[in-house]
Design an enzyme around this catalytic site. Structure first.
Site, PDB file in Angstrom:
ATOM      1  N   GLU A 135       0.839  -1.206   0.000  1.00 51.97           N
ATOM      2  CA  GLU A 135       0.000   0.000   0.000  1.00 51.97           C
ATOM      3  C   GLU A 135       0.871   1.251   0.000  1.00 51.97           C
ATOM      4  O   GLU A 135       2.031   1.228   0.426  1.00 51.97           O
ATOM      5  CB  GLU A 135      -0.914   0.016   1.236  1.00 51.97           C
ATOM      6  N   HIS A 171      -5.066   6.789  -1.329  1.00 47.36           N
ATOM      7  CA  HIS A 171      -4.489   5.500  -0.937  1.00 47.36           C
ATOM      8  C   HIS A 171      -4.395   4.609  -2.151  1.00 47.36           C
ATOM      9  O   HIS A 171      -5.278   4.646  -2.996  1.00 47.36           O
ATOM     10  CB  HIS A 171      -5.424   4.761   0.037  1.00 47.36           C
ATOM     11  N   HIS A 210      -4.479   0.598  -2.811  1.00 49.17           N
ATOM     12  CA  HIS A 210      -4.663  -0.753  -2.272  1.00 49.17           C
ATOM     13  C   HIS A 210      -4.291  -1.728  -3.389  1.00 49.17           C
ATOM     14  O   HIS A 210      -4.947  -1.724  -4.429  1.00 49.17           O
ATOM     15  CB  HIS A 210      -6.116  -0.980  -1.854  1.00 49.17           C
ATOM     16  N   ASP A 245      -9.562   3.120   7.281  1.00 49.73           N
ATOM     17  CA  ASP A 245      -9.481   4.266   6.369  1.00 49.73           C
ATOM     18  C   ASP A 245     -10.484   5.336   6.785  1.00 49.73           C
ATOM     19  O   ASP A 245     -10.146   6.510   6.924  1.00 49.73           O
ATOM     20  CB  ASP A 245      -9.786   3.832   4.925  1.00 49.73           C
TER      21      ASP A 245
END
Ligand SMILES: [Zn+2]
Length: 176
Positions: free
Chosen positions: A36, A99, A101, A112
């Site tokens: 990540e 972010h 993922h 989150d």
């Protein structure tokens, strides 16, 4: 690639992601490989305050910590960078987080949203409705898949859906 425009189902929040931002994000995600990563989103609001315009996405700060399914964004250099943006001719400022993922299924985690709620209530960010952009590992028609949310200090996170998809759905008579 062009500007991505999205809004919430109830029409109260709208966002514009410029093509240059999406291009930069795509590169940061590619560089991250199978872990990540993330950073902050910098931008401003339209004059009538109706639209959040994202102008820039930063790479992960050097003190960030990451794993396959977790990421803690660092803070190195952000204060200085935001100070410069605030003083610039076109004033821009913190508007949210992004972010990556590394999965084909793009799903925000409970962590989150908990982090976003903290940010929305934190005085140092001065941002009561931060955006959360989550990018996945897959691509659709050449563009990296992502989902966008607005996380108001008061109330639940709301997803922003692409305006074009909405128009298409309306034309074909489907429920939007
Ligand atoms: Zn995340």
């Amino acid at each position: 690639m062009k500007t991505w425009k999205g809004r919430t189902e109830d029409g109260t929040f709208a966002v514009e992601l410029q093509a240059s931002v999406l291009g930069a994000l795509d590169r940061y995600c590619r560089d991250a490989g199978s872990v990540e990563t993330g950073g902050i989103l910098i931008g401003r609001y339209s004059d009538d305050l109706a639209i959040a315009i994202v102008r820039e996405a930063t790479p992960p700060p050097t003190d960030s910590k990451r794993g396959r399914s977790w990421f803690v964004r660092g803070v190195n250099g952000l204060r200085e960078m935001l100070g410069k943006r605030w003083q610039a001719k076109e004033r821009t400022f913190y508007v949210g987080e992004w972010h990556f993922h590394p999965a084909s299924h793009v799903e925000p985690s409970g962590d989150d949203f908990a982090q976003m709620l903290e940010i929305s209530r934190a005085r140092e960010y001065d941002c009561k409705e931060p955006l959360l952009l989550i990018l996945g590992a897959g691509k659709l028609e050449g563009s990296r898949i992502f989902r966008a949310f607005v996380c108001p200090a008061q109330g639940d996170p709301l997803e922003l859906h692409c305006d074009e998809a909405r128009e298409t759905a309306t034309e074909t008579g489907e429920a939007v």
